[in-house]
Design an enzyme around this catalytic site. Sequence first.
Site, PDB file in Angstrom:
ATOM      1  N   GLU A 268       1.013  -1.132  -0.038  1.00 20.73           N
ATOM      2  CA  GLU A 268      -0.091  -0.068   0.020  1.00 20.73           C
ATOM      3  C   GLU A 268       0.964   1.315  -0.125  1.00 20.73           C
ATOM      4  OE1 GLU A 268      -1.377   2.815   0.956  1.00 20.73           O
ATOM      5  OE2 GLU A 268      -2.269   2.182   2.911  1.00 20.73           O
ATOM      6  N   CYS A 305      -2.278   7.574   4.658  1.00 18.58           N
ATOM      7  CA  CYS A 305      -2.471   7.131   3.084  1.00 18.58           C
ATOM      8  C   CYS A 305      -3.632   7.768   2.695  1.00 18.58           C
ATOM      9  CB  CYS A 305      -2.480   5.667   2.836  1.00 18.58           C
ATOM     10  SG  CYS A 305      -2.094   4.560   4.469  1.00 18.58           S
TER      11      CYS A 305
END
Lengths: 528, 528
Positions: A268, A305
């Site tokens: 990720e 994120c």
Amino acid sequence: MIHAAPLTGEYFIAGERRGSGEVFHAYDPACGASIDDIGFFCSSEQDVADACAAAEAAAIPYADLPRETRAAFLDAIAANIEALGDALIERASRESGLPVARITGERGRTRGQLRLFASEVRDGQWLRLRIDHADPARTPPKPELRLRMVPLGPVAVFGASNFPLAFSTAGGDTASALAAGCPVVVKGHPAHPGTSELIAGAIVRAATDTGVPAGVFSLLSGTGNALGAALVADPRIQAVGFTGSRGGGEALMKIAAARTQPIPVYAEMSAINPVILLPEALAARGKALAAGYIGSLTLGSGQFCTNPGLVLAIESAALDAFLAEAGQLVEAQAPQTMLTAGIHAAYEKGSAALAATPEVRTIARGVHPTGPHEGRTALFSVTGADWLANAELQHEVFGAASIVVRCADRAELLAVLSALEGQLTATLHMDEADIDDARALLPVLERRVGRILANGWPTGVEVTHAVNHGGPYPATSDGRTSSVGTLAIDRFLRPVAYQDLPAALLPPELREGGQPGVLSRIDGKWTI
Amino acid sequence: MIHAAPLTGEYFIAGERRGSGEVFHAYDPACGASIDDIGFFCSSEQDVADACAAAEAAAIPYADLPRETRAAFLDAIAANIEALGDALIERASRESGLPVARITGERGRTRGQLRLFASEVRDGQWLRLRIDHADPARTPPKPELRLRMVPLGPVAVFGASNFPLAFSTAGGDTASALAAGCPVVVKGHPAHPGTSELIAGAIVRAATDTGVPAGVFSLLSGTGNALGAALVADPRIQAVGFTGSRGGGEALMKIAAARTQPIPVYAEMSAINPVILLPEALAARGKALAAGYIGSLTLGSGQFCTNPGLVLAIESAALDAFLAEAGQLVEAQAPQTMLTAGIHAAYEKGSAALAATPEVRTIARGVHPTGPHEGRTALFSVTGADWLANAELQHEVFGAASIVVRCADRAELLAVLSALEGQLTATLHMDEADIDDARALLPVLERRVGRILANGWPTGVEVTHAVNHGGPYPATSDGRTSSVGTLAIDRFLRPVAYQDLPAALLPPELREGGQPGVLSRIDGKWTI
């Protein structure tokens, strides 16, 4: 109640503490100084091999344990983390620079994830049980087929600096891999070695207490990239979980692809999470949107994120007012300590590069930092045409920096969205009268992002069944999967079919009538 | 009834026939000569770009069609293939060297696959619908989340030489990608260009008749590797389906991994499909096992991914008798035409290399060929110790060549299995008294193979729900997936979550009460 044992600086190979020779020290980013209470030993390449050998040896015994034992193991990890008490919170806060309240919340999320996966292991739907009965009268005779998912084998997990609990040693990757039946070798993040040691102790105790083979968990420790590279290259490792930078993720992907047996990497990596302010919503409540935006942008010093690094709107007086309001809010933002010296330096470099880009206008900067590694919020704007002409502008600057793109019209807004790389999220701020605009954008967003929000902010990811924390490349290395929520378990499984196997040899869940309470597909029909 | 149009040698870009300039000719391997009735035009790199642009333009409209339309499209392809009648059978048989009966059976399988995926599209379970309702009273408030799977986007499919119908232009990869909602660009296999043209016509007519956008299907044609390489490198392609050699699959994987946006490659590549003859079964029915073995080995001249290239047994008088019997059967085997000159040459080279390996004993060869590209069955044996010492011996020789490994004891048999690379299948021949032996081997097989059979033969793959035609590397490039059966659709899907989206913007299946008959998970509970 188990209390935190004093730190020793050791790492763990298959439940045993180990460490000698070279050490490194934890660092307190708020003070800008090493934490000198203890030295953390650096794992060697031999340790990598030992951890992988132990994981491989544990793979079949662990996979063959009753589902209930695996679930109890995950529950015990959660309980042991709770039992670490304030010592864990204080250590994680000191090593990460994140406030105690944030770390306390993250601990709750970490325990919740472990318990959710324990419940998922019991539920058993991830086994994807399928049975097709034989038909000996058919020409040619139809064989009996029975299918279930089995674990991939040992998994390498990389701790993430921005989630010292929820995406590190016992975080989402570890929890979902253990739930799938895979042994885990963690490469701890060197930014929080004491936190990793405490959590590893909690996992090791849980394994002992629930009768899980010790090889199911190891924690490797060290600085630099060689250790992680050796781990991913080890032939016994069958998958990789990683949360971090695009450069880091892509380096692991290269190593994994170059192996004799390439393996999946779940990295990720990188997202700027576009937020689209549709005209009616912007006109009706620009001030509230500005407050929500800057609140989401600056949460945790922007080190998420899902941080909103890109805002899109169509030129209007309402957009001017929004920008003015957002700028005022930014100017009042106190600086916050960032996670590491390296992340802070990269943020400074990235935000300075944006400020120096001729077509980029600096709308506002936050209060000037006084602490050693504090990030200064940065708000920029650019026209849609200029954004489209400069691909650099969609590279993530990790931290509280964001660009507002002023689009000339709907067509330009669509062009900007169409030029975007893969993203974790996209957000639509919309009123009733914006619905046709929103409808026109949805298919474009569905092609590019993993989660679409309306009238919210992308930071804050619910850990549940219907969530997706994933997205097309480069948001993640594998957009077919989620690293948050119960879908995450699927990353570590693969199917095995059994053809005409005697019942005595079938796994219990695949025997006739052996599926009580487990979702299964029998002769094509779903039953529970 | 639609009859086969005469061949023109053209390929198809988004439903339009195209072709000019350079041509190549089909080849009749039974005669060892070109089929000179027509020249097939070579697609250019511009054709690749045009096909991919059309596929990308069709991606959103195709994904947004009602499920019933997509299902009707797949059903229409099946009906149109049937309507091609004998012209298809004759052409495919001539281009592949495969007997009419085999091609007729393969046509049935191809139609069956298309209809199975049509039924799967209607069933809708692959949408993986999940809904978690909001809880505004929680602290912090819990958002509403709704999740479904969406298609990846345009898919490149490579036709396979060994299945001119079932794994080529309208084969399993095409059917499952179209079922998932992905446009498909096929790179036809140059060994059967006429077959590809006929099938492509059937697909194009089905698209027209069911109102599916023409860009959903293109067929590119040509020899050499550059065309396929350009296709996989095209940024609009989002996944690749391939059945063929390990070298071919690995070349595509490298191209896919080197893209700015790496994409998944589903390559079904290489397997030797171990068959284990357990002692009691071998003693009780060695003669029948020899007959079954040689039958499976020589089926279709051994040109199946699931061909039994490796047999394992423990030294015994029964094994000697089995080998003698199998050898006699091999000596009586008539040669069969192989698919292409290249495959035949590779088979000759591979079987000659085995015969020339000092530790390998040639048990028997089939009848000497007289036709130009006929394969001569080859049966070899080797001791377990020698097999373990020579990693070359586990490389697939595509065709009817197989090695019997004479293991000294159970430990050596287990050592051979443990040294195996990933396989599509493993087969246990066992009697009641072999059950403990079989139980001891199962966990080792589960780690290494995708399908485990008892008392059968691996050739012949049932197209159904509980089948897995996949396996760990290098059997396939992605052991998490199956290329046969309804699981295959999952390869071309990824999740998208919708957070707090107004009902009017949700896809119909995700609206409240919008899941009639579709498996869904609501607040964690499965319902149908």
